[in-house]
Design a protein around this motif. Structure first.
Motif, short mmCIF file in Angstrom:
data_model
loop_
_atom_site.label_atom_id
_atom_site.label_comp_id
_atom_site.label_asym_id
_atom_site.label_seq_id
_atom_site.Cartn_x
_atom_site.Cartn_y
_atom_site.Cartn_z
N ALA A 152 -0.27 7.27 1.07
CA ALA A 152 -0.86 6.45 0.00
C ALA A 152 -0.52 4.96 0.14
O ALA A 152 -1.40 4.11 0.00
CB ALA A 152 -0.46 6.98 -1.37
N PRO A 153 0.75 4.59 0.44
CA PRO A 153 1.04 3.16 0.59
C PRO A 153 0.26 2.51 1.75
O PRO A 153 -0.18 1.37 1.64
CB PRO A 153 2.55 3.12 0.85
CG PRO A 153 3.07 4.38 0.27
CD PRO A 153 1.98 5.40 0.47
N VAL A 154 0.09 3.24 2.83
CA VAL A 154 -0.66 2.69 3.97
C VAL A 154 -2.15 2.58 3.61
O VAL A 154 -2.80 1.59 3.95
CB VAL A 154 -0.44 3.54 5.25
CG1 VAL A 154 -1.34 3.07 6.38
CG2 VAL A 154 1.03 3.48 5.67
N ARG A 155 -2.67 3.57 2.90
CA ARG A 155 -4.06 3.50 2.45
C ARG A 155 -4.27 2.26 1.59
O ARG A 155 -5.24 1.52 1.77
CB ARG A 155 -4.44 4.76 1.67
CG ARG A 155 -5.93 4.74 1.23
CD ARG A 155 -6.25 5.85 0.24
NE ARG A 155 -5.46 5.81 -0.97
CZ ARG A 155 -5.66 4.94 -1.99
NH1 ARG A 155 -6.62 4.04 -1.91
NH2 ARG A 155 -4.89 4.98 -3.06
N ARG A 156 -3.34 2.02 0.66
CA ARG A 156 -3.46 0.83 -0.20
C ARG A 156 -3.43 -0.45 0.63
O ARG A 156 -4.18 -1.39 0.37
CB ARG A 156 -2.35 0.82 -1.26
CG ARG A 156 -2.60 1.77 -2.41
CD ARG A 156 -1.63 1.56 -3.57
NE ARG A 156 -0.24 1.81 -3.22
CZ ARG A 156 0.33 3.01 -3.23
NH1 ARG A 156 -0.37 4.08 -3.57
NH2 ARG A 156 1.60 3.15 -2.90
N ALA A 157 -2.55 -0.49 1.62
CA ALA A 157 -2.47 -1.67 2.48
C ALA A 157 -3.78 -1.90 3.24
O ALA A 157 -4.23 -3.04 3.39
CB ALA A 157 -1.30 -1.53 3.46
N LEU A 158 -4.39 -0.81 3.71
CA LEU A 158 -5.68 -0.93 4.39
C LEU A 158 -6.76 -1.47 3.46
O LEU A 158 -7.50 -2.39 3.81
CB LEU A 158 -6.12 0.43 4.95
CG LEU A 158 -5.45 0.88 6.23
CD1 LEU A 158 -5.60 2.38 6.43
CD2 LEU A 158 -6.01 0.11 7.43
N VAL A 159 -6.82 -0.90 2.27
CA VAL A 159 -7.84 -1.34 1.28
C VAL A 159 -7.63 -2.82 0.96
O VAL A 159 -8.58 -3.61 0.98
CB VAL A 159 -7.78 -0.47 0.01
CG1 VAL A 159 -8.61 -1.08 -1.12
CG2 VAL A 159 -8.25 0.95 0.32
#
Length: 166
Positions: A152-159
């Motif tokens: 989830a933290p990496v997904r947020r960083a990508l977004v």
């Protein structure tokens, strides 16, 4: 002390990378995650962002495994990085046969440069074999769901990264 080096660009770190880190931890007393600067690849995330993501992901892994996991950026030859961190083992993850051809060449070159450093290949778990950072970035860039591939933290960083680019 057995020190292992798991190198890559980790742009971004994926569940496949995390799986290899977890499994590599069983082979060594200390695991160094070598973050290649590699300007030629034109990473989406800068070095500091990639290091921070990896450190955040590895805190829990280190606690779970009881193994010290450290992050070490490098821009020199992989074999020189291994010597810099006193690693006697280079850990490489394989997803497919096509990965093996490139890695086989790298092992030969690294052994010619320093035959005291061994390379160990870990096959990605079946559910992670299709995960590639390049594809994850493309899916995220086009607004797709990357929850199966990153935390989830990496997904947020990508977004956030792609939103800031528009």
């Amino acid at each position: 002390m057995r020190i292992g080096l798991y190198p890559g660009t980790f742009d971004p770190i994926t569940l496949g990378h995390i799986d290899i880190i977890r499994r590599a931890s069983a082979l060594v007393d200390r695991l160094v995650i070598g973050v290649a600067i590699n300007r030629d690849k034109g990473p989406l995330f800068d070095l500091e962002e990639r290091v921070a993501m990896i450190e955040a992901e590895c805190v829990g892994l280190s606690e779970q495994t009881g193994i010290e996991i450290v992050v070490h950026p490098f821009e020199n030859l992989l074999i020189d990085c291994a010597n810099d961190v006193n690693a006697t083992l280079i850990i490489r993850g394989l997803r497919a046969v096509s990965d093996f051809e490139y890695e086989f060449q790298m092992v030969g070159m690294n052994r010619a440069l320093d035959d005291k450093v061994e390379t160990v290949f870990l096959m990605a778990e079946a559910r992670h074999q299709a995960i590639a950072s390049k594809l994850v970035k493309e899916i995220a860039r086009l607004g797709g769901d990357v929850n199966l591939f990153v935390t989830a933290p990496v997904r947020r960083a990508l977004v956030e990264k792609f939103q800031s680019m528009t």
